[in-house]
Design a protein around this motif. Structure first.
Motif, PDB file in Angstrom:
ATOM      1  N   LEU A  39      -9.491  19.405   0.855  1.00  0.00           N
ATOM      2  CA  LEU A  39      -9.449  20.852   0.648  1.00  0.00           C
ATOM      3  C   LEU A  39     -10.490  21.290  -0.386  1.00  0.00           C
ATOM      4  CD1 LEU A  39      -5.576  21.498   0.712  1.00  0.00           C
ATOM      5  CD2 LEU A  39      -7.228  21.752   2.568  1.00  0.00           C
ATOM      6  N   SER A  40     -10.662  20.515  -1.417  1.00  0.00           N
ATOM      7  CA  SER A  40     -11.666  20.863  -2.433  1.00  0.00           C
ATOM      8  C   SER A  40     -13.072  20.838  -1.839  1.00  0.00           C
ATOM      9  CB  SER A  40     -11.581  19.892  -3.616  1.00  0.00           C
ATOM     10  OG  SER A  40     -10.330  19.986  -4.251  1.00  0.00           O
ATOM     11  N   ASP A  43       1.904  22.256  -4.594  1.00  0.00           N
ATOM     12  CA  ASP A  43       1.048  22.896  -5.595  1.00  0.00           C
ATOM     13  C   ASP A  43      -0.413  22.925  -5.148  1.00  0.00           C
ATOM     14  OD1 ASP A  43       3.393  22.969  -6.939  1.00  0.00           O
ATOM     15  OD2 ASP A  43       2.866  21.473  -8.448  1.00  0.00           O
ATOM     16  N   ILE A  44      -0.874  21.806  -4.594  1.00  0.00           N
ATOM     17  CA  ILE A  44      -2.278  21.726  -4.167  1.00  0.00           C
ATOM     18  C   ILE A  44      -2.565  22.752  -3.081  1.00  0.00           C
ATOM     19  CG2 ILE A  44      -3.906  20.277  -2.882  1.00  0.00           C
ATOM     20  CD1 ILE A  44      -2.816  17.899  -4.430  1.00  0.00           C
ATOM     21  N   ILE A  45      -1.666  22.863  -2.105  1.00  0.00           N
ATOM     22  CA  ILE A  45      -1.889  23.785  -0.988  1.00  0.00           C
ATOM     23  C   ILE A  45      -1.862  25.231  -1.476  1.00  0.00           C
ATOM     24  CG2 ILE A  45      -0.960  24.606   1.210  1.00  0.00           C
ATOM     25  CD1 ILE A  45       0.042  21.751   1.706  1.00  0.00           C
ATOM     26  N   ALA A  66       0.855  -1.196   0.000  1.00  0.00           N
ATOM     27  CA  ALA A  66       0.000   0.000   0.000  1.00  0.00           C
ATOM     28  C   ALA A  66       0.883   1.235   0.000  1.00  0.00           C
ATOM     29  CB  ALA A  66      -0.915  -0.004   1.222  1.00  0.00           C
ATOM     30  N   ARG A  67       0.717   2.090  -0.984  1.00  0.00           N
ATOM     31  CA  ARG A  67       1.575   3.266  -1.132  1.00  0.00           C
ATOM     32  C   ARG A  67       0.746   4.536  -1.084  1.00  0.00           C
ATOM     33  NH1 ARG A  67       6.101   1.686  -5.732  1.00  0.00           N
ATOM     34  NH2 ARG A  67       6.847  -0.224  -4.692  1.00  0.00           N
ATOM     35  N   THR A  68       1.166   5.441  -0.235  1.00  0.00           N
ATOM     36  CA  THR A  68       0.420   6.680  -0.041  1.00  0.00           C
ATOM     37  C   THR A  68       0.780   7.714  -1.091  1.00  0.00           C
ATOM     38  OG1 THR A  68       0.113   6.399   2.331  1.00  0.00           O
ATOM     39  CG2 THR A  68       0.102   8.652   1.508  1.00  0.00           C
ATOM     40  N   ASN A  69      -0.244   8.285  -1.718  1.00  0.00           N
ATOM     41  CA  ASN A  69      -0.095   9.473  -2.548  1.00  0.00           C
ATOM     42  C   ASN A  69      -0.849  10.586  -1.825  1.00  0.00           C
ATOM     43  OD1 ASN A  69      -0.126  11.538  -4.398  1.00  0.00           O
ATOM     44  ND2 ASN A  69      -0.692  10.253  -6.140  1.00  0.00           N
ATOM     45  N   MET A  70      -0.130  11.373  -1.053  1.00  0.00           N
ATOM     46  CA  MET A  70      -0.761  12.379  -0.203  1.00  0.00           C
ATOM     47  C   MET A  70      -1.564  13.396  -1.006  1.00  0.00           C
ATOM     48  SD  MET A  70      -1.389  13.273   2.861  1.00  0.00           S
ATOM     49  CE  MET A  70      -0.295  12.193   3.784  1.00  0.00           C
ATOM     50  N   LYS A  71      -1.254  13.533  -2.266  1.00  0.00           N
ATOM     51  CA  LYS A  71      -1.980  14.478  -3.112  1.00  0.00           C
ATOM     52  C   LYS A  71      -3.479  14.156  -3.169  1.00  0.00           C
ATOM     53  CE  LYS A  71      -2.408  15.827  -7.988  1.00  0.00           C
ATOM     54  NZ  LYS A  71      -1.845  15.660  -9.344  1.00  0.00           N
ATOM     55  N   ALA A 109      14.667  12.030   3.698  1.00  0.00           N
ATOM     56  CA  ALA A 109      13.949  12.625   2.564  1.00  0.00           C
ATOM     57  C   ALA A 109      12.583  13.130   3.002  1.00  0.00           C
ATOM     58  CB  ALA A 109      13.801  11.599   1.435  1.00  0.00           C
ATOM     59  N   ALA A 110      11.917  12.344   3.843  1.00  0.00           N
ATOM     60  CA  ALA A 110      10.599  12.761   4.324  1.00  0.00           C
ATOM     61  C   ALA A 110      10.706  13.995   5.211  1.00  0.00           C
ATOM     62  CB  ALA A 110       9.944  11.617   5.089  1.00  0.00           C
ATOM     63  N   THR A 111      11.696  13.996   6.079  1.00  0.00           N
ATOM     64  CA  THR A 111      11.880  15.152   6.965  1.00  0.00           C
ATOM     65  C   THR A 111      12.154  16.409   6.164  1.00  0.00           C
ATOM     66  OG1 THR A 111      12.782  13.685   8.663  1.00  0.00           O
ATOM     67  CG2 THR A 111      13.225  16.024   8.909  1.00  0.00           C
ATOM     68  N   TYR A 112      12.990  16.274   5.161  1.00  0.00           N
ATOM     69  CA  TYR A 112      13.305  17.429   4.316  1.00  0.00           C
ATOM     70  C   TYR A 112      12.055  17.933   3.596  1.00  0.00           C
ATOM     71  CZ  TYR A 112      15.231  19.990   0.348  1.00  0.00           C
ATOM     72  OH  TYR A 112      15.492  20.943  -0.591  1.00  0.00           O
ATOM     73  N   ARG A 113      11.228  17.011   3.078  1.00  0.00           N
ATOM     74  CA  ARG A 113      10.013  17.403   2.363  1.00  0.00           C
ATOM     75  C   ARG A 113       9.051  18.152   3.287  1.00  0.00           C
ATOM     76  NH1 ARG A 113       8.464  12.648   1.207  1.00  0.00           N
ATOM     77  NH2 ARG A 113       9.496  12.523  -0.806  1.00  0.00           N
ATOM     78  N   LEU A 114       8.875  17.652   4.504  1.00  0.00           N
ATOM     79  CA  LEU A 114       7.949  18.297   5.442  1.00  0.00           C
ATOM     80  C   LEU A 114       8.481  19.642   5.913  1.00  0.00           C
ATOM     81  CD1 LEU A 114       6.819  15.200   7.554  1.00  0.00           C
ATOM     82  CD2 LEU A 114       5.609  16.332   5.681  1.00  0.00           C
ATOM     83  N   ARG A 115       9.775  19.736   6.105  1.00  0.00           N
ATOM     84  CA  ARG A 115      10.361  21.009   6.526  1.00  0.00           C
ATOM     85  C   ARG A 115      10.186  22.068   5.445  1.00  0.00           C
ATOM     86  NH1 ARG A 115      14.522  21.206  10.528  1.00  0.00           N
ATOM     87  NH2 ARG A 115      15.757  22.552   9.196  1.00  0.00           N
ATOM     88  N   ARG A 116      10.328  21.644   4.194  1.00  0.00           N
ATOM     89  CA  ARG A 116      10.122  22.603   3.106  1.00  0.00           C
ATOM     90  C   ARG A 116       8.690  23.100   3.084  1.00  0.00           C
ATOM     91  NH1 ARG A 116      11.390  21.083  -2.627  1.00  0.00           N
ATOM     92  NH2 ARG A 116      10.644  23.195  -2.851  1.00  0.00           N
ATOM     93  N   LEU A 117       7.736  22.198   3.302  1.00  0.00           N
ATOM     94  CA  LEU A 117       6.347  22.618   3.358  1.00  0.00           C
ATOM     95  C   LEU A 117       6.129  23.633   4.475  1.00  0.00           C
ATOM     96  CD1 LEU A 117       4.498  19.212   2.809  1.00  0.00           C
ATOM     97  CD2 LEU A 117       4.320  21.226   1.340  1.00  0.00           C
TER      98      LEU A 117
END
Length: 993
Positions: free
Chosen positions: A814-815, A858-860, A802-807, A891-899
């Motif tokens: 949000l929509s 992009d979504i946010i 099972a793979r998460t696509n958070m998008k 990689a996950a930490t970096y992605r969340l920090r950028r957000l």
């Protein structure tokens, strides 16, 4: 007066000319301003035609306001605490200089630059004097980046957005390090180097300008850059440098930064407006800033003559033995992490001559890209290793061994260092040609082994191919031992170290059995004894006049001979006597420096000049001039070739028996400026953090004294008082990541979710909502007992593959919210719409995202802009998102920090916050929309801090690491489920012991 009128009218023209003069171009092609020089000009006095004395900023104010009187507040533009000089400059460049009072009123000061576009819009919107505030904010944002380029400081980890300008004024690519990184030599002007960093690398300061009246002071650094695909190697090397930060034998790690580069930014690019559409970041580079080194050991051997005199031989070996001290520190690091000391085992795994650098006359170990660390244990440590050197590698790591994938001990580094000592001894005895001959000796020995049939002994079967090694797959080559005998027979009488060292190398370092090799700490003791014995022996005296002559000759010698260069006179017409050509080449060959000759002779001369105790020690000055021949030297730092500074400065070196020879010119020390850098401190916490156990105790205390089966979880009179101060007309929804990567954390996620639900009881009058990233399991407007939430977590437990696509779930949530707000605004325009806080429990890996890693950004951004179009400016963060991260995937930490940190630069409100799952529960619930909690993880300058961090255990087959990533915040968690908090009954006591 007409003269005064023209004087003030021309002020803007003079200002623009000065800005142009202060404008530099970074290596990326974008302009940046020398703000110190510009501020100095603005404050400089000037006499009006009428005789009145003012300064340039006063002149500009009169020119800006014309017949109107400038507001009294503008008189404080240059005051330190409320300085607005740069803000005023930006406004002048966009023809809005008369808005300076408005910017002062809203506290938009120099110290707040760069200011996020959305924040700028919100402030200007409140002013009646600003027409078209949206355009003014956009124009200001486009110009501001040139006035606030990045600043490098010691031991700081930064994450620069695509809008940031790095003021690197020279960048020369040297080589690529093993395909994982690119190595550069860079120059940074003094203005953009922090005070602590200046002090740490004072020796790298130099004047680039040939003019002494108009100096251009710069600092040289080595820059090691990794692409996104090699970020794991970058993280590993950074951890190693962090662990050895204070060890003198390691190349000094100065800073680290990640830079996101936007598509189309390059030579000639003028700016990257913050409001541009996101999602077009083409690459991220991850960079290590290291101290500059003149040579690596391999180049040192080629560009220095071997030592001949006794003192210089001792000096050379003493300097090289410091590498063993560095190795001991790496094998047994003690890392301070938030006040606690962690004892670790470490491996370098890549010791070779080009990873040993000469820095200011000292040899240092560098490039720990393959280094590995694990927690200390009583047993001799072993670990699985990847990568590293082959020529200098231990036999148990040779690719031809059947047991190559077995765990190896730390003594693989002892073997490699023994090989380096063997090479160094060869150079000391035979010079650089000897190294080439020794290589041929080893290659011939390997070739003979390859040509033989394989050994029938099953335990010694080794597939070895042609190459250059010090072993046959199991034992040291007999040719290496024989070569050492040749070295001993050819030693100079003045060399009392090399023979003893070779005995140590043969007897305790180059041994086939890893367990028989000497430990690093014992090796340091042995090497120290060798030096002590050498110094205790008889010394061969040399006449003083000879020493001075040799010192002068070494001073006149070139620092290096440019590779591949030939003398013009070496080419002769056909038919000319070849003897004449060869003789001419010999005569014109430049004199080369001798290793450690200057240090040795100066030390002896200083001793000869020493006075009896109690008297003053006179100082002899030796003037060393850096001539043109010394301007093209090559070297390495962190594997990076260095270049000399284009300066003709003289260096006067004091010599006395009590003074060490300084490595920095006195002229440089005298002109070292008082830094004008504001020292930032970490913002103090304004509340006490609450962990999961404290939260459970608090929930228990809120309960009535009814029997457990009659407890009402959402009793209104028992709501959390802190949350009640901030929650109001706000829906609360939980989104739980149930991708496969969350399986190790599911028990922890369940416990945390139930605790957050209990803590937030009664805050959302409509009831709480629950969604999962995969599947149809959900809860809506739920006010029931925690058991239902627990059952839903069991029902939605992560499945394999099972793979998460958070998008997908984020877009849906949000929509749906946006559609609801639009409908309400259409049907009931005056009714206040409900706010939303979304708390996402995730590890951040999101394996189903594929290559489009910016889709969530992009979504946010799109959602916020669409919502602003419906309801107006989102001043009070009506929608907010909190990411609660499990695990420590870099990689996950970096992605969340950028957000968390970069969305504000897209011109949208700061509606995102992140927190580790072992962190503060109050921050998880409030951090995304209560500024007090959102700001606590940032420095005053808005940059995320780089705390001292533990070293992550790596290279285990099961990857069962319990050491955190350096990108994590201060509140860490363990991946070991045995240490995870239990599911709350809300009657649990905090564990003791």
């Amino acid at each position: 007066m007409p003269g005064d009128h023209q004087f003030y009218e021309s002020s803007l023209h003079d200002f623009k000319n000065k800005v142009s003069a202060c404008t530099q171009t970074a290596i990326c092609g974008r302009p940046y301003i020398l703000v110190t020089e510009l501020k100095r000009w603005l404050r400089s006095p000037i006499t009006c035609p009428s005789g009145e004395i003012t300064n340039q900023v006063g002149r500009l104010l009169v020119g800006t306001y014309g017949d109107r009187v400038a507001p009294s507040s503008t008189l404080k533009l240059g005051e330190t605490d409320s300085c607005c000089l740069l803000v005023f400059c930006i406004l002048l460049l966009i023809d809005k200089g008369d808005l300076i009072e408005v910017f002062q009123t809203f506290n938009i000061l120099d110290q707040h630059l760069p200011i996020p576009l959305q924040q700028l819009r919100e402030k200007l919107k409140l002013s009646h004097e600003v027409q078209d505030y949206w355009k003014v904010a956009a124009a200001f944002d486009q110009k501001q980046w040139a006035f606030c380029p990045a600043k490098f400081d010691l031991h700081r980890a930064r994450e620069y957005t695509e809008h940031s300008i790095l003021p690197i004024c020279r960048k020369e690519k040297i080589n690529e390090k093993g395909g994982t990184a690119k190595l550069w030599l860079i120059d940074v002007k003094e203005e953009f180097v922090g005070n602590a960093l200046k002090q740490a690398v004072a020796f790298s300061r130099y004047n680039y300008s040939v003019s002494e009246t108009d100096p251009d002071w710069r600092y040289q650094f080595a820059l090691k850059s990794f692409e996104d695909s090699s970020r794991t190697t970058f993280e590993n090397e950074k951890r190693a440098f962090d662990a050895l930060r204070d060890h003198k034998g390691m190349v000094q790690f100065l800073a680290a930064y990640t830079h996101a580069e936007k598509e189309g930014v390059g030579a000639g690019a003028q700016s990257v407006p913050s409001g541009t559409q996101p999602g077009h970041i083409t690459k991220n580079t991850h960079n290590l800033l290291l101290e500059f080194g003149e040579f690596d050991l391999e180049v040192f051997f080629g560009e220095r003559l071997p030592p001949v005199l006794q003192d210089e031989t001792d000096q050379f070996w003493r300097a090289l033995f410091e590498v063993a001290d560095a190795l001991d520190g790496l094998h047994n690091p003690r890392v301070k992490t938030y006040g606690n000391i962690q004892e670790l085992h470490g491996w370098h795994a890549d010791i070779k001559p080009d990873n040993i650098l000469s820095v200011q006359g000292k040899f240092k170990l560098s490039d720990p890209g393959f280094a590995t660390f694990k927690f200390k244990s009583e047993q001799d440590p072993e670990e699985f290793m990847l990568g590293g050197t082959e020529t200098y590698g231990a036999p148990e790591r040779h690719p031809g061994r059947r047991d190559t994938m077995s765990a190896v001990s730390q003594t693989i580094d002892i073997w490699s260092l023994g090989c380096v000592f063997s090479i160094a001894a060869t150079w000391v005895v035979f010079g650089y040609p000897g190294l080439q001959q020794f290589t041929k000796v080893r290659e011939n020995a390997i070739s003979q082994i390859v040509s033989r049939p394989l050994s029938p002994h099953p335990q010694r079967t080794t597939s070895i191919s042609d190459g250059d090694y010090f072993h046959d797959g199991h034992q040291v080559l007999k040719a290496v031992i024989d070569w050492h005998k040749v070295l001993r027979s050819a030693l100079r009488k003045t060399d009392t170290v090399t023979s003893r060292l070779l005995d140590l190398v043969d007897g305790k370092m180059l041994l086939g059995s890893a367990n028989m090799r000497i430990k690093a700490r014992d090796l340091c003791s042995e090497l120290k004894n060798i030096i002590v014995q050498s110094e205790a022996g008889s010394r061969i005296e040399m006449p003083g006049n000879i020493m001075k002559a040799l010192l002068q000759a070494d001073k006149d010698a070139v620092s290096s001979v440019p590779l591949g260069t030939t003398s013009k006179s070496s080419e002769f017409p056909a038919g000319l006597d070849d003897r004449k050509a060869r003789k001419s080449r010999l005569l014109e060959k430049p004199l080369m420096k001798t290793a450690h000759r200057s240090e040795g002779l100066k030390s002896v001369l200083a001793s000869n000049h020493s006075q009896p105790a109690g008297r003053n020690h006179p100082t002899t000055e030796i003037t060393v001039q850096t001539g043109p021949s010394d301007q093209t030297r090559h070297g390495f730092s962190g594997g990076v070739l260095g270049h000399s500074r284009p300066s003709d400065a003289h260096m006067k070196v004091p010599i006395s028996s009590h003074d060490r020879i300084p490595t920095v010119p006195e002229s440089s020390q005298r002109t070292f400026p008082t830094p004008l850098v504001k020292q930032h401190t970490r913002s103090p916490k304004t509340h006490t953090p609450q962990d999961i156990f404290q939260a459970q105790e608090e929930i228990k205390a809120r309960k009535t004294r009814e029997p457990r089966d009659k407890i009402k979880l959402w009793a209104k009179e028992r709501k959390d008082k802190l949350l009640s101060q901030h929650f109001g007309n706000r829906d609360l929804m939980f989104l739980v990541d149930n991708g496969e990567s969350m399986r190790p954390y599911w028990a922890h996620a369940t416990a945390l979710l139930l605790t957050l639900v209990g803590k937030s009881a009664g805050q959302d009058e409509d009831g709480l909502d629950l969604r999962f990233t995969l599947g149809q399991v959900k809860l809506e407007n739920m006010k029931s007992k925690p058991s239902i939430w627990k059952d839903k977590m069991k029902e939605a437990k992560p499945m394999k593959e099972a793979r998460t696509n958070m998008k997908t779930p984020l877009h849906e949530i949000l929509s749906r919210y946006l559609a609801h707000v639009k409908q309400q605004k259409r049907l009931q325009p005056t009714k206040i719409y409900r706010k939303l806080t979304l708390i996402i429990l995730t590890d951040g890996i999101w394996a189903g995202m594929g290559k489009n890693q910016n889709a969530v950004n992009d979504i946010i951004v799109k959602f916020v802009r669409d919502l602003e179009a419906v309801v107006g400016t989102l001043v009070d963060r009506p929608v907010s998102i909190e990411f609660v991260q499990f695990g420590d995937d870099p990689a996950a930490t970096y992605r969340l920090r950028r957000l968390d940190t970069e969305m504000k630069w897209h011109g949208i409100p700061d509606i995102i916050d992140t927190e580790p799952a072992s962190g503060d529960l109050n921050k998880m619930l409030l951090g995304s929309f209560v500024e007090e909690y959102d700001d606590e993880d940032e420095d005053e300058d808005g940059q995320l801090p780089d705390p001292e961090t533990p070293i992550r255990q790596t290279a285990s087959p099961d990857e069962l690491s319990s050491v955190s990533s350096p990108l994590r915040s201060s509140r860490r968690e363990s991946t070991n489920q045995a240490t995870q908090p239990p599911e709350p009954s809300f009657f649990l006591s905090r564990p003791t012991g």
